[in-house]
Write a protein that holds these residues in place. Structure first.
Motif, PDB file in Angstrom:
ATOM      1  N   LEU A  20       2.226   1.744  -3.447  1.00  0.00           N
ATOM      2  CA  LEU A  20       1.173   2.244  -4.339  1.00  0.00           C
ATOM      3  C   LEU A  20       0.960   3.743  -4.126  1.00  0.00           C
ATOM      4  CD1 LEU A  20      -1.364  -0.702  -4.004  1.00  0.00           C
ATOM      5  CD2 LEU A  20      -0.028  -0.112  -6.044  1.00  0.00           C
ATOM      6  N   ARG A  21       0.908   4.173  -2.875  1.00  0.00           N
ATOM      7  CA  ARG A  21       0.754   5.605  -2.580  1.00  0.00           C
ATOM      8  C   ARG A  21       1.904   6.410  -3.170  1.00  0.00           C
ATOM      9  NH1 ARG A  21      -1.664   3.713   2.189  1.00  0.00           N
ATOM     10  NH2 ARG A  21       0.308   3.502   3.268  1.00  0.00           N
ATOM     11  N   GLU A  26      -4.829  -0.084  -5.243  1.00  0.00           N
ATOM     12  CA  GLU A  26      -4.884   0.462  -3.886  1.00  0.00           C
ATOM     13  C   GLU A  26      -6.293   0.314  -3.317  1.00  0.00           C
ATOM     14  OE1 GLU A  26      -3.516   4.459  -1.495  1.00  0.00           O
ATOM     15  OE2 GLU A  26      -4.324   4.699  -3.509  1.00  0.00           O
ATOM     16  N   LEU A  70       0.826  -1.209   0.000  1.00  0.00           N
ATOM     17  CA  LEU A  70       0.000   0.000   0.000  1.00  0.00           C
ATOM     18  C   LEU A  70       0.859   1.258   0.000  1.00  0.00           C
ATOM     19  CD1 LEU A  70      -2.883  -1.034   2.411  1.00  0.00           C
ATOM     20  CD2 LEU A  70      -3.119  -0.312   0.021  1.00  0.00           C
TER      21      LEU A  70
END
Length: 103
Positions: free
Chosen positions: A76-77, A97, A73
């Motif tokens: 992905l951010r 996400e 995560l």
């Protein structure tokens, strides 16, 4: 002689890690073959096996599944913030996400 069980355990753990590394490579190879053949069933199976082997390898290396999810995560951010090409063109990063957050 009291160290023998611990030494055997370390050797066994190292062997499992080496085996899992070969599993990851094997699944990448199977994925490429499935892509070449155009078999969506085999592509899906290979991707699922690759993900499974990656998660288990991470666990064997001391990274719990939840932590690996959190790391994914975070990655992905970061890619979203940096304007990754897959995000800019297809919104793939946002879609993954969202999927991860809903699990």
């Amino acid at each position: 002689m009291s160290n023998a069980p611990k030494e055997l355990d370390v050797a066994k753990r190292a062997k499992v890690i080496e085996w899992l590394k070969t599993e990851v490579i094997d699944q990448v190879s199977r994925l490429f073959k499935a892509l070449w053949e155009g078999s969506t069933v085999r592509v899906g199976d290979s991707l699922a096996s690759l993900m499974m082997s990656s998660y288990i390898l991470g666990r064997r290396l001391g990274i719990p599944y939840r932590e690996l999810d959190d790391l994914l995560l975070e990655k992905l951010r970061k890619h979203k913030q940096e304007g990754h090409q897959l995000e800019e063109s297809y919104k793939d990063i946002s879609a993954l996400e969202e999927h991860m957050r809903k699990r």
